[in-house]
Write an enzyme that holds these catalytic residues in place. Structure first.
Site, PDB file in Angstrom:
ATOM      1  CE  LYS A 219      -4.263  -2.067   1.541  1.00 45.65           C
ATOM      2  NZ  LYS A 219      -5.351  -2.190   2.517  1.00 45.65           N
ATOM      3  NE  ARG A 253      -7.461  -8.395   0.465  1.00 45.93           N
ATOM      4  CZ  ARG A 253      -6.962  -7.689  -0.550  1.00 45.93           C
ATOM      5  NH1 ARG A 253      -5.917  -6.907  -0.371  1.00 45.93           N
ATOM      6  NH2 ARG A 253      -7.510  -7.775  -1.750  1.00 45.93           N
TER       7      ARG A 253
HETATM    8  C1  PT1 Z   1      -7.968  -4.577   3.082  1.00 41.71           C
HETATM    9  C2  PT1 Z   1      -8.139  -4.603   1.658  1.00 41.71           C
HETATM   10  C3  PT1 Z   1      -9.210  -5.392   1.137  1.00 41.71           C
HETATM   11  N1  PT1 Z   1      -7.352  -3.903   0.799  1.00 41.71           N
HETATM   12  C4  PT1 Z   1      -9.790  -6.035   3.323  1.00 41.71           C
HETATM   13  N2  PT1 Z   1     -10.007  -6.105   1.992  1.00 41.71           N
HETATM   14  C5  PT1 Z   1      -7.617  -3.940  -0.517  1.00 41.71           C
HETATM   15  N3  PT1 Z   1     -10.585  -6.739   4.164  1.00 41.71           N
HETATM   16  C6  PT1 Z   1      -8.661  -4.724  -1.015  1.00 41.71           C
HETATM   17  C7  PT1 Z   1      -2.933   2.136  -1.163  1.00 41.71           C
HETATM   18  O1  PT1 Z   1      -2.975   2.996  -0.284  1.00 41.71           O
HETATM   19  O2  PT1 Z   1      -7.014  -3.874   3.641  1.00 41.71           O
HETATM   20  N4  PT1 Z   1      -8.787  -5.292   3.867  1.00 41.71           N
HETATM   21  N5  PT1 Z   1      -9.433  -5.438  -0.185  1.00 41.71           N
HETATM   22  C8  PT1 Z   1      -6.763  -3.133  -1.433  1.00 41.71           C
HETATM   23  N6  PT1 Z   1      -7.038  -1.745  -1.243  1.00 41.71           N
HETATM   24  C9  PT1 Z   1      -6.051  -0.774  -1.252  1.00 41.71           C
HETATM   25  C10 PT1 Z   1      -6.189   0.367  -0.456  1.00 41.71           C
HETATM   26  C11 PT1 Z   1      -4.917  -0.956  -2.018  1.00 41.71           C
HETATM   27  C12 PT1 Z   1      -5.184   1.318  -0.443  1.00 41.71           C
HETATM   28  C13 PT1 Z   1      -3.907  -0.016  -2.015  1.00 41.71           C
HETATM   29  C14 PT1 Z   1      -4.031   1.126  -1.211  1.00 41.71           C
HETATM   30  O3  PT1 Z   1      -2.018   2.024  -1.986  1.00 41.71           O
END
Ligand code: PT1
Length: 277
Positions: A219, A253
């Site tokens: 992230k 995850r």
């Molecule tokens: C998470 C999650 C998810 N993250 C759950 N499901 C993502 N339960 C997808 C960035 O800042 O943390 N928990 N499903 C992916 N989402 C992101 C959010 C990906 C922020 C990247 C960023 O780069």
């Protein structure tokens, strides 16, 4: 944790492997080739030690645009069906749409992982009908705009309060506590400071000892904190995963399953040696 027809043991922390089934990830070469490539990646993650495979057809990264319901169904359902045929790994579906929840669970998904925490009308009913477990995640705003100006009075209080309220709504609808996992939603409408404060206090997030899931992998938090490009964020993610497990996180995850399994196991084994002072 109670699944529709079996239990998942969370007394030892485990890794949820990320399987993105989006055009940019797998489908150059057409739909069938895309499904087969996604299946191969899922089976590889099972071999690498993932206890759960999280299948998602709609990106929720900052700035991502929503995907049409039929398109999302076409992406995730064939992959879940094929994976269910080939493995008894626990499958979760990363979706917010009730129709996708229903079809995914009919195809073999056992956990609904919803970044909207079942706030879309019909989502709670879909989970109840499937007898699925659910991950309730906190998000401020929506993916397209959530990183523009996240504001909290107290991020810990607000995330905890939100999750507590969603748990109560689930209970009222008949979803037992044994089916619920909580997630503070790292990167979902949060500044670096908000993310770090949540990670520093993960042990205070969970009410009634409910299991906590944490997603940090690659992230932008690590982009801001370390100045690393997305492909160079593994060490940051592993440090965060270890500290989350130290605080009692049950599920991590991640994209990099081999390395995350080692980090989770190591942190857990050290934590287990703690004795009351
Ligand atoms: C998470 C999650 C998810 N993250 C759950 N499901 C993502 N339960 C997808 C960035 O800042 O943390 N928990 N499903 C992916 N989402 C992101 C959010 C990906 C922020 C990247 C960023 O780069």
């Amino acid at each position: 944790m109670q699944l529709p027809a079996r239990r998942l043991d969370l007394s030892v922390p485990c890794v949820m492997g990320v399987l993105n089934v989006t055009p940019d990830s797998f489908s150059d070469g057409g739909r069938y080739r895309g499904v087969e490539a996604a299946l191969a990646r899922a089976l590889a993650m099972v071999d690498e030690g993932a206890a759960i495979i999280d299948v998602g057809g709609e990106s929720t990264r900052p700035g991502a645009a929503p995907v049409d319901e039929q398109e999302e169904l076409d992406r995730v359902v064939p992959v879940i069906e094929r994976l269910r045929e080939r493995s008894d790994v626990v499958i979760s579906v990363d979706t917010s749409k009730p129709a996708v929840m229903r079809a995914a669970c009919a195809a073999g998904a056992e956990i609904v992982n919803d970044v909207y925490a079942l706030r879309i009308p019909g989502a709670i009913e879909a989970v109840v009908a499937a007898g699925a477990a659910v991950c309730l995640m906190h998000m401020q705003g929506e993916p397209r705009t959530m990183q523009l100006a996240p504001v909290y009075d107290d991020v810990l209080d607000e995330v905890r309060g939100f999750l507590d309220q969603r748990v109560r709504v689930c209970h009222a609808a008949g979803i037992a506590g044994s089916r619920i996992v909580l997630d503070p939603g790292i990167g979902f409408g949060k500044t670096v400071e908000h993310n770090l404060r949540l990670l520093a206090h993960l042990d205070r997030l969970s009410m009634d000892d409910r299991p906590v899931l944490i997603g940090l992998s690659r992230k932008s938090l690590f982009g801001s904190l370390l100045g690393r490009a997305v492909q160079d964020r593994l060490a940051g993610g592993l440090a965060g995963a270890a500290l989350a497990v130290w605080q009692g996180a049950a599920i991590v995850r991640a994209h990099d399953v081999v390395q995350t399994v080692d980090a989770v196991r190591t942190a857990y084994q050290i934590r287990m040696r703690r004795t009351p002072s």
